[in-house]
Motif scaffolding. Structure first.
Motif, PDB file in Angstrom:
ATOM      1  N   GLU A  33      -0.904 -12.312  -0.338  1.00 38.29           N
ATOM      2  CA  GLU A  33       0.516 -12.448  -0.014  1.00 38.29           C
ATOM      3  C   GLU A  33       1.392 -11.871  -1.133  1.00 38.29           C
ATOM      4  O   GLU A  33       2.388 -11.185  -0.868  1.00 38.29           O
ATOM      5  CB  GLU A  33       0.864 -13.919   0.218  1.00 38.29           C
ATOM      6  CG  GLU A  33       0.179 -14.534   1.436  1.00 38.29           C
ATOM      7  CD  GLU A  33       0.505 -16.007   1.600  1.00 38.29           C
ATOM      8  OE1 GLU A  33       1.289 -16.533   0.774  1.00 38.29           O
ATOM      9  OE2 GLU A  33      -0.015 -16.634   2.541  1.00 38.29           O
ATOM     10  N   ILE A  34       0.993 -12.149  -2.374  1.00 36.12           N
ATOM     11  CA  ILE A  34       1.755 -11.619  -3.514  1.00 36.12           C
ATOM     12  C   ILE A  34       1.678 -10.097  -3.541  1.00 36.12           C
ATOM     13  O   ILE A  34       2.686  -9.408  -3.750  1.00 36.12           O
ATOM     14  CB  ILE A  34       1.237 -12.216  -4.833  1.00 36.12           C
ATOM     15  CG1 ILE A  34       1.481 -13.729  -4.872  1.00 36.12           C
ATOM     16  CG2 ILE A  34       1.892 -11.543  -6.028  1.00 36.12           C
ATOM     17  CD1 ILE A  34       0.866 -14.428  -6.060  1.00 36.12           C
ATOM     18  N   GLN A  35       0.472  -9.556  -3.315  1.00 39.32           N
ATOM     19  CA  GLN A  35       0.303  -8.111  -3.333  1.00 39.32           C
ATOM     20  C   GLN A  35       1.095  -7.437  -2.215  1.00 39.32           C
ATOM     21  O   GLN A  35       1.621  -6.331  -2.392  1.00 39.32           O
ATOM     22  CB  GLN A  35      -1.185  -7.754  -3.198  1.00 39.32           C
ATOM     23  CG  GLN A  35      -2.008  -8.038  -4.440  1.00 39.32           C
ATOM     24  CD  GLN A  35      -1.564  -7.235  -5.640  1.00 39.32           C
ATOM     25  OE1 GLN A  35      -1.179  -6.071  -5.509  1.00 39.32           O
ATOM     26  NE2 GLN A  35      -1.596  -7.845  -6.811  1.00 39.32           N
ATOM     27  N   ALA A  36       1.182  -8.106  -1.054  1.00 40.14           N
ATOM     28  CA  ALA A  36       1.961  -7.546   0.056  1.00 40.14           C
ATOM     29  C   ALA A  36       3.432  -7.416  -0.337  1.00 40.14           C
ATOM     30  O   ALA A  36       4.088  -6.397  -0.048  1.00 40.14           O
ATOM     31  CB  ALA A  36       1.815  -8.423   1.292  1.00 40.14           C
ATOM     32  N   LYS A  37       3.960  -8.438  -1.027  1.00 38.41           N
ATOM     33  CA  LYS A  37       5.348  -8.379  -1.480  1.00 38.41           C
ATOM     34  C   LYS A  37       5.531  -7.313  -2.565  1.00 38.41           C
ATOM     35  O   LYS A  37       6.548  -6.602  -2.597  1.00 38.41           O
ATOM     36  CB  LYS A  37       5.780  -9.744  -2.008  1.00 38.41           C
ATOM     37  CG  LYS A  37       5.843 -10.826  -0.926  1.00 38.41           C
ATOM     38  CD  LYS A  37       6.280 -12.164  -1.511  1.00 38.41           C
ATOM     39  CE  LYS A  37       6.336 -13.229  -0.417  1.00 38.41           C
ATOM     40  NZ  LYS A  37       6.737 -14.561  -0.961  1.00 38.41           N
ATOM     41  N   ILE A  38       4.542  -7.199  -3.451  1.00 43.15           N
ATOM     42  CA  ILE A  38       4.627  -6.195  -4.518  1.00 43.15           C
ATOM     43  C   ILE A  38       4.603  -4.790  -3.924  1.00 43.15           C
ATOM     44  O   ILE A  38       5.374  -3.903  -4.342  1.00 43.15           O
ATOM     45  CB  ILE A  38       3.481  -6.386  -5.529  1.00 43.15           C
ATOM     46  CG1 ILE A  38       3.701  -7.665  -6.343  1.00 43.15           C
ATOM     47  CG2 ILE A  38       3.383  -5.183  -6.454  1.00 43.15           C
ATOM     48  CD1 ILE A  38       2.577  -7.988  -7.292  1.00 43.15           C
TER      49      ILE A  38
END
Length: 295
Positions: A228-233
């Protein structure tokens, strides 16, 4: 006297700086085989040529938006105009190609680690299922190898790693040694954490089924959060790239539709302003990349 003392002192040469050796993506494993080091990505000669030409062409075309059309007389190009256009194309293109190759290499290394990360999660699921069925640790890894070959292919990253585990038994290399080597080469926190747990439990003969099952659950939960964090990044990175491309397209549009703007941009003052603007532009991009990396 002072001059004599200074003259008597022998001049010491500064030691030459050691040359940077090219980073290799290969390491030697406990089986004395050349295996991948996932920290690095070593591009093939074909990839280097392809990405260099791509960056060279893009950099050369962009250079014409900022430094094209210099040395005109009464709005008409001269011989110096064509020479300066060619020089700007080549110089900026070479710089772009030289800068882009290491950046692309790092991106390809990250992409390969992401692939390995997802495959490793599937391997943990296979290990958990096998150990729950009262298989031995060695048999569980052999079953995981078969499952990964069926789910992906024999050439998949995780399948190649598990094949080393499988062949290690033939020369009496233990699983904990192979796992430790894999974790060090992976460059991934999840695999290193699993290795730490595996090293503690494998030797003393702990309850591997329970430990791996709990470790699997913890690591999978962490991976979901990180996804989820990588998707936002990645979304932020896309926005940054769009923001960086917008000024270039704006300059190209204004230059092609407004002759006065193009002439002012080709003046000495315009060249100086463009150079300062490009320096700020590049600095902002590097700063943005660092912010995204920290995020």
């Amino acid at each position: 006297m002072k001059k004599e003392k200074n003259a008597a002192k022998p001049k010491t040469k500064r030691p030459a700086k050691p040359k940077k050796e090219p980073v290799s993506q290969w390491m030697t494993n406990p089986l004395n085989e050349q295996v991948l080091d996932y920290h690095n990505y070593e591009m093939t000669q074909g990839e280097q040529v392809l990405y260099f030409i791509l960056a060279f062409l893009i950099g050369g075309v962009v250079s014409q938006f900022f430094y094209g059309g210099l040395f005109q007389e009464d709005g008409a190009p001269t011989l110096l105009t064509y020479i300066s256009n060619a020089a700007a194309f080549v110089v900026v293109g070479l710089i772009a190609g030289r800068v882009f190759l290491p950046v692309r290499s790092r991106k390809l290394a990250e992409k390969r680690r992401d692939v390995l990360r997802k495959q490793f999660r599937d391997m943990l699921e296979s290990l958990t299922a096998s150990l729950a069925a009262n298989s031995t640790v060695r048999d569980a890894f052999n079953t995981a190898y078969t499952d990964m070959c069926m789910q992906y292919s024999d050439d998949a990253l995780i399948a190649k790693e598990l094949d080393q585990f499988r062949r290690a038994e033939q020369i009496n290399v233990t699983l904990d040694v192979m796992m430790d080597d894999f974790a060090k080469r992976s460059g991934m926190e999840e695999i290193e954490d699993f290795n730490n747990v595996f090293q503690v439990c494998y030797g003393p003969g702990g309850n591997m089924s329970r430990v791996i099952n709990q470790t699997h659950d913890i690591i999978c939960e962490r991976m979901e959060v990180e996804d989820e964090i990588q998707a936002k990044i990645h979304a932020n990175e896309t926005e940054l790239n769009v923001i960086m491309v917008a000024p270039v397209l704006m300059i190209a549009l204004m230059r092609s539709t407004n002759a006065t703007f193009a002439q002012n941009l080709a003046s000495p003052t315009g060249v100086a302003v463009v150079t300062v603007g490009l320096a700020m532009f590049v600095g902002a991009y590097i700063w943005g990349q660092k912010i995204i990396a920290v995020g």
